[in-house]
Scaffold this motif. Structure first.
Motif, PDB file in Angstrom:
ATOM      1  N   ARG A  68     -61.665 -23.170  33.570  1.00 37.59           N
ATOM      2  CA  ARG A  68     -62.759 -22.191  33.567  1.00 37.59           C
ATOM      3  C   ARG A  68     -63.875 -22.756  34.435  1.00 37.59           C
ATOM      4  NH1 ARG A  68     -65.576 -21.576  28.645  1.00 37.59           N
ATOM      5  NH2 ARG A  68     -66.871 -20.213  29.889  1.00 37.59           N
ATOM      6  N   LEU A  97     -67.984 -23.091  35.431  1.00 36.02           N
ATOM      7  CA  LEU A  97     -69.303 -22.983  34.807  1.00 36.02           C
ATOM      8  C   LEU A  97     -70.101 -21.848  35.441  1.00 36.02           C
ATOM      9  CD1 LEU A  97     -70.040 -26.750  34.595  1.00 36.02           C
ATOM     10  CD2 LEU A  97     -70.428 -25.195  32.687  1.00 36.02           C
ATOM     11  N   ASP A 128     -60.768 -37.098  25.596  1.00 35.44           N
ATOM     12  CA  ASP A 128     -59.635 -37.689  26.333  1.00 35.44           C
ATOM     13  C   ASP A 128     -60.134 -38.265  27.657  1.00 35.44           C
ATOM     14  OD1 ASP A 128     -57.695 -37.002  24.478  1.00 35.44           O
ATOM     15  OD2 ASP A 128     -56.935 -35.269  25.583  1.00 35.44           O
ATOM     16  N   MET A 159     -66.725 -29.811  18.900  1.00 28.93           N
ATOM     17  CA  MET A 159     -65.348 -29.348  18.659  1.00 28.93           C
ATOM     18  C   MET A 159     -64.414 -30.566  18.553  1.00 28.93           C
ATOM     19  SD  MET A 159     -65.760 -26.088  18.786  1.00 28.93           S
ATOM     20  CE  MET A 159     -64.213 -25.280  19.115  1.00 28.93           C
ATOM     21  N   PRO A 198     -75.863 -27.491  31.226  1.00 27.80           N
ATOM     22  CA  PRO A 198     -75.896 -27.651  32.682  1.00 27.80           C
ATOM     23  C   PRO A 198     -76.403 -26.378  33.365  1.00 27.80           C
ATOM     24  CG  PRO A 198     -73.647 -27.846  31.815  1.00 27.80           C
ATOM     25  CD  PRO A 198     -74.512 -27.511  30.666  1.00 27.80           C
ATOM     26  N   CYS A 223     -65.083 -30.084  31.167  1.00 26.50           N
ATOM     27  CA  CYS A 223     -64.040 -29.881  30.140  1.00 26.50           C
ATOM     28  C   CYS A 223     -64.465 -28.730  29.250  1.00 26.50           C
ATOM     29  CB  CYS A 223     -63.872 -31.145  29.304  1.00 26.50           C
ATOM     30  SG  CYS A 223     -63.585 -32.621  30.285  1.00 26.50           S
ATOM     31  N   TYR A 237     -59.956 -23.490  29.341  1.00 23.58           N
ATOM     32  CA  TYR A 237     -58.951 -23.121  30.346  1.00 23.58           C
ATOM     33  C   TYR A 237     -58.691 -21.625  30.389  1.00 23.58           C
ATOM     34  CZ  TYR A 237     -57.897 -28.103  29.900  1.00 23.58           C
ATOM     35  OH  TYR A 237     -57.970 -29.467  29.871  1.00 23.58           O
ATOM     36  N   TRP A 283     -51.309 -20.423  23.918  1.00 21.57           N
ATOM     37  CA  TRP A 283     -52.575 -20.251  24.644  1.00 21.57           C
ATOM     38  C   TRP A 283     -52.572 -18.987  25.508  1.00 21.57           C
ATOM     39  CZ3 TRP A 283     -54.622 -25.663  26.707  1.00 21.57           C
ATOM     40  CH2 TRP A 283     -54.999 -26.447  25.604  1.00 21.57           C
ATOM     41  N   GLY A 305     -56.818 -24.732  19.152  1.00 25.27           N
ATOM     42  CA  GLY A 305     -55.831 -25.251  18.193  1.00 25.27           C
ATOM     43  C   GLY A 305     -55.070 -26.457  18.719  1.00 25.27           C
TER      44      GLY A 305
HETATM   45  P1  NAP Z   1     -62.849 -26.823  23.230  1.00 25.41           P
HETATM   46  O1  NAP Z   1     -62.466 -27.571  22.019  1.00 25.41           O
HETATM   47  O2  NAP Z   1     -62.978 -25.342  23.142  1.00 25.41           O
HETATM   48  O3  NAP Z   1     -64.236 -27.429  23.757  1.00 25.41           O
HETATM   49  C1  NAP Z   1     -64.863 -26.895  24.874  1.00 25.41           C
HETATM   50  C2  NAP Z   1     -66.275 -27.430  24.980  1.00 25.41           C
HETATM   51  O4  NAP Z   1     -66.838 -26.917  26.186  1.00 25.41           O
HETATM   52  C3  NAP Z   1     -67.192 -26.979  23.839  1.00 25.41           C
HETATM   53  O5  NAP Z   1     -67.990 -28.074  23.445  1.00 25.41           O
HETATM   54  C4  NAP Z   1     -68.037 -25.885  24.494  1.00 25.41           C
HETATM   55  O6  NAP Z   1     -69.329 -25.781  23.974  1.00 25.41           O
HETATM   56  C5  NAP Z   1     -68.132 -26.414  25.909  1.00 25.41           C
HETATM   57  N1  NAP Z   1     -68.509 -25.380  26.842  1.00 25.41           N
HETATM   58  C6  NAP Z   1     -67.883 -24.198  27.077  1.00 25.41           C
HETATM   59  N2  NAP Z   1     -68.550 -23.490  28.009  1.00 25.41           N
HETATM   60  C7  NAP Z   1     -69.615 -24.245  28.370  1.00 25.41           C
HETATM   61  C8  NAP Z   1     -70.682 -24.067  29.274  1.00 25.41           C
HETATM   62  N3  NAP Z   1     -70.771 -22.963  30.016  1.00 25.41           N
HETATM   63  N4  NAP Z   1     -71.609 -25.041  29.383  1.00 25.41           N
HETATM   64  C9  NAP Z   1     -71.510 -26.159  28.638  1.00 25.41           C
HETATM   65  N5  NAP Z   1     -70.536 -26.396  27.753  1.00 25.41           N
HETATM   66  C10 NAP Z   1     -69.599 -25.439  27.621  1.00 25.41           C
HETATM   67  O7  NAP Z   1     -61.830 -27.054  24.446  1.00 25.41           O
HETATM   68  P2  NAP Z   1     -61.030 -28.328  24.985  1.00 25.41           P
HETATM   69  O8  NAP Z   1     -61.737 -29.588  24.729  1.00 25.41           O
HETATM   70  O9  NAP Z   1     -60.689 -27.946  26.358  1.00 25.41           O
HETATM   71  O10 NAP Z   1     -59.725 -28.322  24.091  1.00 25.41           O
HETATM   72  C11 NAP Z   1     -58.800 -27.233  24.117  1.00 25.41           C
HETATM   73  C12 NAP Z   1     -57.932 -27.278  22.877  1.00 25.41           C
HETATM   74  O11 NAP Z   1     -57.023 -28.368  22.963  1.00 25.41           O
HETATM   75  C13 NAP Z   1     -58.723 -27.500  21.613  1.00 25.41           C
HETATM   76  O12 NAP Z   1     -58.177 -26.754  20.581  1.00 25.41           O
HETATM   77  C14 NAP Z   1     -58.562 -28.972  21.353  1.00 25.41           C
HETATM   78  O13 NAP Z   1     -58.742 -29.377  20.021  1.00 25.41           O
HETATM   79  C15 NAP Z   1     -57.141 -29.192  21.828  1.00 25.41           C
HETATM   80  N6  NAP Z   1     -56.931 -30.605  22.172  1.00 25.41           N
HETATM   81  C16 NAP Z   1     -56.509 -31.421  21.187  1.00 25.41           C
HETATM   82  C17 NAP Z   1     -56.343 -32.782  21.440  1.00 25.41           C
HETATM   83  C18 NAP Z   1     -55.902 -33.685  20.333  1.00 25.41           C
HETATM   84  O14 NAP Z   1     -55.651 -33.211  19.238  1.00 25.41           O
HETATM   85  N7  NAP Z   1     -55.785 -34.977  20.545  1.00 25.41           N
HETATM   86  C19 NAP Z   1     -56.606 -33.288  22.713  1.00 25.41           C
HETATM   87  C20 NAP Z   1     -57.037 -32.425  23.707  1.00 25.41           C
HETATM   88  C21 NAP Z   1     -57.194 -31.074  23.422  1.00 25.41           C
HETATM   89  P3  NAP Z   1     -69.705 -24.584  22.968  1.00 25.41           P
HETATM   90  O15 NAP Z   1     -69.021 -24.940  21.685  1.00 25.41           O
HETATM   91  O16 NAP Z   1     -71.178 -24.621  22.933  1.00 25.41           O
HETATM   92  O17 NAP Z   1     -69.131 -23.319  23.572  1.00 25.41           O
END
Ligand code: NAP
Length: 439
Positions: free
Chosen positions: A104, A106, A155, A200, A270, A311, A314, A347, A354
């Motif tokens: 995605r 910004l 990560d 998150m 940002p 990050c 997606y 997804w 999740g």
């Molecule tokens: P995520 O958990 O949805 O986190 C995305 C982050 O980006 C949030 O903090 C969000 O803030 C921020 N964000 C979104 N738009 C933004 C913006 N315009 N400006 C600033 N910040 C922004 O996504 P992810 O980290 O990509 O993970 C994807 C999924 O994969 C999740 O379910 C995650 O738990 C999973 N995953 C799991 C593991 C593991 O279990 N080891 C490892 C990697 C990924 P806001 O909350 O304020 O929107």
């Protein structure tokens, strides 16, 4: 006989295949397609290379893949090599399980400056995804900024901080390990637009930051709400916030002991990237959180950044002739149903949320929907040719299909090329995968 095509061989794809097989046993034939010659999608190229225990779930998918009624069809791009319409002619049901492989944006000024990288690309680079193997992120500067407060941000921060020894049992690819070992990064700022109660990040992943050989996490105690306020949080988030409190309590005297600092900069949204050709900073606006939303305060400052990894989530990749929700970045669907006979899962259905395990009930759920549609007579008129028909089509197009047995040969070559202690050294381009097959 029921014929099902699953597009995508990651967790959502294989859990769906497993559920189909459980339901119909020998009365179903399932083809699992993948664009790459190798299976497992996110498990191979998304899950962090130092999280081998998570990657081990691929053994379960292998069990499904090795059964008679499921087959892997690698090196076929649906939408390019074959159209959805062509698959519709051959299979009773098509399940799109292609995940969300694109970053995605910004959408702020300066986003096209050099060395601002989305997490799909950065993670793909250190995991050897052929599309990103040549990314070449510049790690020469001292300051890296990771935007977002999710597990992907963790990560990336962790990978930027680990030592050679900490990568020993991982399958990080050689080009990334070499680059990281020569890295000049000393501060990794994790910038989040909201506060500690809105992160998150999950506790297990956050807790790993406490045990890094050469990095220490830092949280500004002033960013933390009163401890009593944590009582309203659900238990997982409460644990994560407790960890943040632990990071904030690390005494200054202990900080100098490790060369890298992972600095949480919360309430920082940002608004612009600064730099000349290459990024040199992220301008952020201080926020306050009201009713869960980040509200700008007008106060701005610049976080120094020689590298930015964004990050923030997606998007899925559209497929011609399949309805897509542009804004949400996923297929337009009603509980997984897209059009008669076309479904989505994982997804591609719900967006990037999740854990890997969430895809298991998702796969079962979509098979329940397909069963309903067979029962109501809207699918399965017994006139589909299934895999025999697909093989004819593939031959007429000269498609070079990769079977599961082929993949096992590629895997064997990767395993035997592993450095000491590592499980494998992945091939990072499709040509090398085919060369391994030819040998
Ligand atoms: P995520 O958990 O949805 O986190 C995305 C982050 O980006 C949030 O903090 C969000 O803030 C921020 N964000 C979104 N738009 C933004 C913006 N315009 N400006 C600033 N910040 C922004 O996504 P992810 O980290 O990509 O993970 C994807 C999924 O994969 C999740 O379910 C995650 O738990 C999973 N995953 C799991 C593991 C593991 O279990 N080891 C490892 C990697 C990924 P806001 O909350 O304020 O929107």
């Amino acid at each position: 006989m029921r014929h099902i095509a699953i597009v995508g061989s990651g967790p959502a794809g294989y859990y769906t295949a497993e559920a189909a097989q459980k339901h119909w046993g020998d009365d179903v034939r399932i083809d699992v397609f993948d664009k790459l010659p190798v299976p497992y999608g996110l498990i191979r190229t998304g899950v962090a290379p130092d999280h081998q225990s998570i990657k081990a779930v691929s053994r379960r998918y292998e069990k499904t893949a090795l059964t008679e009624n499921v087959r892997f069809v690698g090196n076929v791009s649906v939408g390019e090599d074959v159209s959805i319409g062509e698959l519709e002619q051959l299979y009773d049901a098509i399940v799109i399980a292609t995940g969300a492989p694109h970053d995605r944006q910004l959408g702020i000024e300066g986003e096209d400056l050099d060395n601002i990288i989305g997490s799909a690309a950065f993670v793909g680079w250190y995991n050897g995804h052929p599309q990103f193997a040549d990314l070449g992120p510049k790690l020469d500067g001292a300051n890296a900024v990771v935007i977002g407060m999710g597990n992907v941000a963790l990560d990336v921060a962790r990978i930027l901080s680990k030592t050679d020894a900490e990568f020993a049992a991982s399958d990080i690819v050689k080009h990334a390990l070499d680059a990281l070992m020569g890295s000049g990064v000393r501060t990794v700022t994790i910038a989040g637009r909201r506060g500690p109660h809105q992160i998150m990040m999950t506790p297990k992943e956050l807790g790993e930051l406490m045990h890094l050989e050469r990095a220490t996490p830092r949280v500004d105690p002033d960013d933390l709400p009163e401890e009593e306020e944590d009582a309203i949080l659900e238990p997982g988030l409460r644990k994560s916030v407790t960890l943040l409190r632990g990071f904030a309590a690390i005494p200054e005297s202990e900080r100098g002991e490790k060369p890298i600092e992972i600095d949480f900069d919360m309430f920082a949204s940002p608004i612009r990237f600064v730099g000349d050709c290459r990024v040199r900073g992220v301008e952020v606006e201080r926020t306050k959180v009201e009713a869960g939303r980040a509200i700008g305060t007008g106060e701005t400052y610049v976080i120094p950044a020689d590298l930015v990894v964004s990050c923030i989530g997606y998007r899925s990749s559209p497929i011609p002739d399949v309805p897509f929700e542009e804004r949400a970045g996923r297929f337009a669907n009603d509980e997984g149903r897209i059009l008669p006979g076309i479904y989505c899962v994982g997804w591609a259905r719900r967006g990037p949320t999740g854990t890997i395990g969430t895809n298991r009930p998702d796969g079962q759920g979509i098979i329940e929907k397909i069963v309903e549609d067979f029962d109501s007579g809207s699918l399965g008129r017994g006139d589909k040719k299934g895999r025999a028909g697909f093989d004819e089509l593939a031959r007429s197009r000269n498609l070079e299909l990769v079977t599961f047995a082929d993949w096992k040969k590629i895997e064997e070559a990767e395993n035997s090329a592993a450095r000491d202690g590592a499980p494998r050294e992945k091939f990072i381009d499709v040509e090398s995968m085919f060369a391994a097959l030819a040998n």
